[in-house]
Each structure stands twice: as C-alpha cells, then as structure tokens.
Enzyme design. Structure first.
Site, mmCIF file in Angstrom:
data_model
loop_
_atom_site.group_PDB
_atom_site.id
_atom_site.type_symbol
_atom_site.label_atom_id
_atom_site.label_comp_id
_atom_site.label_asym_id
_atom_site.label_seq_id
_atom_site.Cartn_x
_atom_site.Cartn_y
_atom_site.Cartn_z
ATOM 1 N N ASN A 13 -68.494 19.717 71.528
ATOM 2 C CA ASN A 13 -67.800 18.935 72.560
ATOM 3 C C ASN A 13 -66.734 18.099 71.853
ATOM 4 O O ASN A 13 -67.068 17.121 71.191
ATOM 5 C CB ASN A 13 -68.816 18.048 73.295
ATOM 6 C CG ASN A 13 -68.148 17.095 74.267
ATOM 7 O OD1 ASN A 13 -66.948 17.235 74.566
ATOM 8 N ND2 ASN A 13 -68.895 16.113 74.757
ATOM 9 N N LYS A 15 -64.505 16.260 73.128
ATOM 10 C CA LYS A 15 -64.138 15.027 73.843
ATOM 11 C C LYS A 15 -62.596 14.920 73.890
ATOM 12 O O LYS A 15 -61.927 15.942 74.001
ATOM 13 C CB LYS A 15 -64.813 13.818 73.184
ATOM 14 C CG LYS A 15 -66.327 14.045 73.027
ATOM 15 C CD LYS A 15 -67.103 12.825 72.626
ATOM 16 C CE LYS A 15 -68.584 13.187 72.534
ATOM 17 N NZ LYS A 15 -69.446 12.060 72.223
ATOM 18 N N HIS A 103 -72.039 14.394 81.378
ATOM 19 C CA HIS A 103 -72.106 13.757 80.059
ATOM 20 C C HIS A 103 -72.230 12.243 80.258
ATOM 21 O O HIS A 103 -71.633 11.685 81.190
ATOM 22 C CB HIS A 103 -70.852 14.091 79.233
ATOM 23 C CG HIS A 103 -70.989 13.693 77.794
ATOM 24 N ND1 HIS A 103 -70.818 12.393 77.384
ATOM 25 C CD2 HIS A 103 -71.304 14.407 76.690
ATOM 26 C CE1 HIS A 103 -71.030 12.331 76.071
ATOM 27 N NE2 HIS A 103 -71.329 13.542 75.621
ATOM 28 N N GLU A 105 -70.825 9.871 78.868
ATOM 29 C CA GLU A 105 -69.522 9.171 78.905
ATOM 30 C C GLU A 105 -68.894 9.284 80.295
ATOM 31 O O GLU A 105 -68.262 8.343 80.779
ATOM 32 C CB GLU A 105 -68.609 9.735 77.800
ATOM 33 C CG GLU A 105 -69.070 9.256 76.424
ATOM 34 C CD GLU A 105 -68.771 10.214 75.280
ATOM 35 O OE1 GLU A 105 -67.906 11.086 75.425
ATOM 36 O OE2 GLU A 105 -69.437 10.073 74.225
ATOM 37 N N GLU A 175 -79.280 14.018 75.392
ATOM 38 C CA GLU A 175 -78.440 13.228 74.495
ATOM 39 C C GLU A 175 -78.781 11.743 74.646
ATOM 40 O O GLU A 175 -78.255 11.079 75.556
ATOM 41 C CB GLU A 175 -76.966 13.427 74.835
ATOM 42 C CG GLU A 175 -76.475 14.839 74.636
ATOM 43 C CD GLU A 175 -74.976 14.870 74.374
ATOM 44 O OE1 GLU A 175 -74.592 15.439 73.356
ATOM 45 O OE2 GLU A 175 -74.206 14.310 75.175
ATOM 46 N N GLY A 181 -72.413 9.309 68.618
ATOM 47 C CA GLY A 181 -71.303 8.737 67.865
ATOM 48 C C GLY A 181 -71.687 7.525 67.030
ATOM 49 O O GLY A 181 -70.828 6.787 66.554
ATOM 50 N N SER A 221 -75.270 12.636 67.115
ATOM 51 C CA SER A 221 -75.109 12.577 65.657
ATOM 52 C C SER A 221 -75.759 13.757 64.933
ATOM 53 O O SER A 221 -76.360 13.591 63.870
ATOM 54 C CB SER A 221 -75.631 11.243 65.113
ATOM 55 O OG SER A 221 -74.910 10.164 65.691
HETATM 56 P P1 13P Z 1 -71.828 12.920 68.410
HETATM 57 O O1 13P Z 1 -72.289 14.235 67.806
HETATM 58 O O2 13P Z 1 -70.478 12.485 67.930
HETATM 59 O O3 13P Z 1 -72.896 11.886 68.292
HETATM 60 O O4 13P Z 1 -71.626 13.194 69.980
HETATM 61 C C1 13P Z 1 -72.660 13.748 70.713
HETATM 62 C C2 13P Z 1 -72.136 14.092 72.060
HETATM 63 O O5 13P Z 1 -71.922 13.231 72.894
HETATM 64 C C3 13P Z 1 -71.854 15.501 72.350
HETATM 65 O O6 13P Z 1 -71.651 15.693 73.715
#
Ligand code: 13P
Length: 261
Positions: A13, A15, A103, A105, A175, A181, A221
């Site tokens: 992903n 983003k 997601h 976010e 997640e 992140g 992560s």
């Molecule tokens: P990270 O791998 O940067 O922690 O992000 C995870 C994520 O939100 C994937 O959709």
C-alpha cells in the site's frame, strides 16, 4: 485449519507516495528482483495512488509481470455527482484486482464508517474485484481490553449482506493502528490471536468453509526482518505493507519470506 491451502498475499500500500514516474520505476525494479519461484509461492499486489494506476497497468501488462494491480480506495456508486471520487467501474476497466477498503487512515482522517466500508465491499465485488477489508484497534482500545470487540465488530459490519461464497474470496487485513508507520509491530503471538479472532468471526457470520478460505493479512510495520515469523502463524496469510513497500528491495525482501520457510 489448513493454512497450506491459502496462497499468501503480500500487498504494497503506497498510500500518498510515488508519482507515476516513481511508480513505474519501482515496479520495474521489483520485477527484476522477484523470481518465478516467488510468484509461484506468493501472490503479490501493489496499490499505487490513482494517478499512477494506468501507467503501472501498462508496465505490468506490457512486460507480463505477474504482480496484481491494486487500488487504495473507491466510491460505492458506479457514477454520479461525487466530485473527486473514483468509481469501482473505472478501476475494473484498468484491470485492478484488489481494492483496499476501510483502511484506518480513511476511517480516521476521512470519516469512513462501517456502513460505507460495507457498501464499498459490495460495489468492489459487483465489479469482480477483491476487497481487502481493513480492521484494527487504536492503542487506547487495546489498553482498555477492547481489541476483540472493535475488530469483531468491524468485521461483522463489513461482511453484512455478503454471501458465504463472496466472503470466501475476500481478503481481510488486521492492522493495529498503533503499529502503522510507527516501527512498532504486534508480536507474532498477538497478531495471530487477533487474526484467529477474525477467522472465528467470519465463521460465525458466513460459515466454516468461508472462514477456511478467506485470506487474512497482518499489517503494521512489516519488514523483511519480521515477515518470516509473522507469516509462520497459522491464521496469517499475508501482509499489507506500507513504508517498506515503497522501496523495491525492501518489498522484495518481504515477498521472499517464503524462501526462509
Ligand atoms: P506500515 O507498514 O508503514 O506500518 O503501514 C501499514 C499500513 O497501513 C498498510 O496499509
């Protein structure tokens, strides 16, 4: 449950990272690093921003690279006065295979509700694409002992009104928000415990057969260094990777977890 029957899915992903030039170059580098053995053992998808999709599609198809094209989001309606939104029908036209749905976010920053996630999942399925439905708890919810209730509630709501056959083909990504992140990963045991709860919830809603075939990813992560242990868990069938999917070498290192097992 027979984990061996579920092909792992490793998804990148991206983003809001990588313009279409950067996207092309990342996918090309990835294709030099991944081998036939990798593609046989693991399904791989990349989820670039909307403005990159056509460019990445062209590279994947022209070079016959067996990486699936994914999107990060879409609207649930096919067309209409929804300024700035993208129709699932447009994604299907670009041969998109997987669409991330709900997601954290999108939920936290853009107000996506469980009802919207459910409507989007139905729309994605209608256009013969596969939703990757995300769920996960905040740190406060985890510390208050609310992880199971939050995750099971999100899964139940997202699956509402889907047939067992539709559910069987889904991907669900667990997640934990506190691990996204942050460099903090859920321990393999904690991640397994919640992924097992996700599968039990799917069994309740759609039956044992659907629960056995649904693929459950862990996200938060994930890196090459922790992928092998996470992927070895019986209810973890892949990873949804953010930061480490932006660099081809790092992402390839995660896909190649299978060679270490
Ligand atoms: P990270 O791998 O940067 O922690 O992000 C995870 C994520 O939100 C994937 O959709």
């Amino acid at each position: 449950m027979a984990k061996s029957t579920r092909t792992p899915l490793i998804s990148g992903n991206w983003k809001m990272h990588h313009n279409h030039f950067e996207a092309i170059s990342t996918v090309q580098k990835l294709s030099y690093l991944l081998t036939k053995d990798d593609y046989e053992a693991v399904d791989v998808s990349v989820h670039p921003p909307f403005t990159d999709l056509r460019s990445v599609q062209t590279v994947l198809e022209a070079d016959e690279i067996p990486i699936a094209l994914g999107a990060q989001h879409c609207h649930w309606e096919e067309k209409g006065a929804f300024t700035g939104e993208i129709s699932p029908a447009f994604l299907a036209k670009l041969n998109v295979t997987y669409v991330i749905c709900g997601h954290s976010e999108r939920r936290e920053l853009f107000g996506e509700t469980d009802e919207m996630v459910n409507a989007k999942a139905k729309a994605i399925l209608k256009w013969d694409m596969t939703p990757i439905i995300c769920c996960g708890e905040t740190l406060e919810e985890r510390e208050a002992g609310g992880t199971d209730a939050k995750v099971a509630g999100q899964v139940r709501a997202a699956l509402s009104g889907l047939t067992p056959e539709q559910v069987a083909g889904l991907v669900i990504a667990y997640e934990p928000i506190w691990a996204i992140g942050t460099g903090r990963t859920a321990s393999a045991d904690d991640a397994q415990a919640v992924c097992s709860l996700v599968r039990a919830t799917v069994a309740e809603v759609a039956g044992a057969e659907a629960a056995e075939s649904v693929r459950i990813q862990y996200g938060g992560s994930v890196k090459a260094a922790n992928a092998v242990e996470l992927m070895a868990q019986p209810d973890i069938d892949g990873a949804l990777v953010g930061g480490a999917s932006l660099v081809a070498e790092d992402f390839a290192g995660i896909v190649q977890f299978h060679a270490a097992t």
